[in-house]
Design a protein around this motif. Sequence first.
Motif, PDB file in Angstrom:
ATOM      1  N   LYS A   3       0.820  -1.217   0.000  1.00  0.00           N
ATOM      2  CA  LYS A   3       0.000   0.000   0.000  1.00  0.00           C
ATOM      3  C   LYS A   3       0.853   1.265   0.000  1.00  0.00           C
ATOM      4  N   THR A   4       1.898   1.279   0.821  1.00  0.00           N
ATOM      5  CA  THR A   4       2.761   2.463   0.900  1.00  0.00           C
ATOM      6  C   THR A   4       3.441   2.718  -0.434  1.00  0.00           C
ATOM      7  N   GLU A   5       3.970   1.679  -1.056  1.00  0.00           N
ATOM      8  CA  GLU A   5       4.635   1.828  -2.356  1.00  0.00           C
ATOM      9  C   GLU A   5       3.640   2.255  -3.429  1.00  0.00           C
ATOM     10  N   ALA A  41       4.031  16.146 -18.540  1.00  0.00           N
ATOM     11  CA  ALA A  41       5.159  15.540 -17.845  1.00  0.00           C
ATOM     12  C   ALA A  41       6.455  16.310 -18.069  1.00  0.00           C
ATOM     13  N   THR A  42       6.530  17.108 -19.099  1.00  0.00           N
ATOM     14  CA  THR A  42       7.767  17.826 -19.376  1.00  0.00           C
ATOM     15  C   THR A  42       7.834  19.163 -18.653  1.00  0.00           C
ATOM     16  N   HIS A  57       4.615  20.648  -5.860  1.00  0.00           N
ATOM     17  CA  HIS A  57       4.941  19.275  -6.269  1.00  0.00           C
ATOM     18  C   HIS A  57       6.025  18.705  -5.348  1.00  0.00           C
ATOM     19  N   GLU A  58       7.091  19.468  -5.173  1.00  0.00           N
ATOM     20  CA  GLU A  58       8.228  19.009  -4.383  1.00  0.00           C
ATOM     21  C   GLU A  58       7.843  18.758  -2.932  1.00  0.00           C
ATOM     22  N   LEU A  86       1.478   6.506  -7.054  1.00  0.00           N
ATOM     23  CA  LEU A  86       0.339   7.338  -7.467  1.00  0.00           C
ATOM     24  C   LEU A  86       0.674   8.817  -7.345  1.00  0.00           C
ATOM     25  N   LEU A  87       1.284   9.192  -6.235  1.00  0.00           N
ATOM     26  CA  LEU A  87       1.642  10.595  -6.035  1.00  0.00           C
ATOM     27  C   LEU A  87       2.693  11.039  -7.045  1.00  0.00           C
ATOM     28  N   GLU A  88       3.667  10.190  -7.343  1.00  0.00           N
ATOM     29  CA  GLU A  88       4.668  10.515  -8.365  1.00  0.00           C
ATOM     30  C   GLU A  88       4.014  10.693  -9.727  1.00  0.00           C
ATOM     31  N   TYR A  89       3.046   9.839 -10.039  1.00  0.00           N
ATOM     32  CA  TYR A  89       2.334   9.945 -11.320  1.00  0.00           C
ATOM     33  C   TYR A  89       1.555  11.254 -11.407  1.00  0.00           C
ATOM     34  N   ILE A  90       0.833  11.576 -10.354  1.00  0.00           N
ATOM     35  CA  ILE A  90       0.057  12.830 -10.346  1.00  0.00           C
ATOM     36  C   ILE A  90       0.991  14.021 -10.518  1.00  0.00           C
TER      37      ILE A  90
END
Length: 110
Positions: free
Chosen positions: A11-13, A33-34, A41-42, A18-22
Motif C-alpha cells: 500500500k505504501t509503495e 510531464a515535461t 509538487h516538491e 500514485l503521487l509521483e504519477y500525479i
Amino acid sequence: ILVSGESGAGKTEAAKRLLEYIAATSSSSGGGATASRSPIHEKLLGSNPLLEAFGNAKTVRNDNSSRFGKYMTVELSPSGGIVGGRVTNYLLEKPRVLTPASGERSFHVF
C-alpha cells in the motif's frame, strides 16, 4: 483513490507511485510531464520520507511497516495542475513508542 490491502501488500509503495504519477502528469500551468515541478509538487513528494520516519517501524513481517493511517488530499486546478494538498496522519500504534513487541522495533525516528 483509495489504496487498501493486507499487511505487506504494498500500500505504501502504491501510494508513492500514485503521487509521483500525479506530480509528473500535472504542472502548475495545467499539465504535462515535461513541465517543471512547482514547489507544491516538491513538498508533496518530499513529505513521504518524513512521514515514514515517524510512522514506520520494523515488525516481524516487514522491515518498513507503516504503523499509521494517512489521508492525503491533492487539490487540482480546473486545468489539472496541482495547487495544494493536505496530509492527515492517524497514528495507530502509540504504545509502540515505549513498548515494542519482541523481535520488533519502535518507529524508525526513535
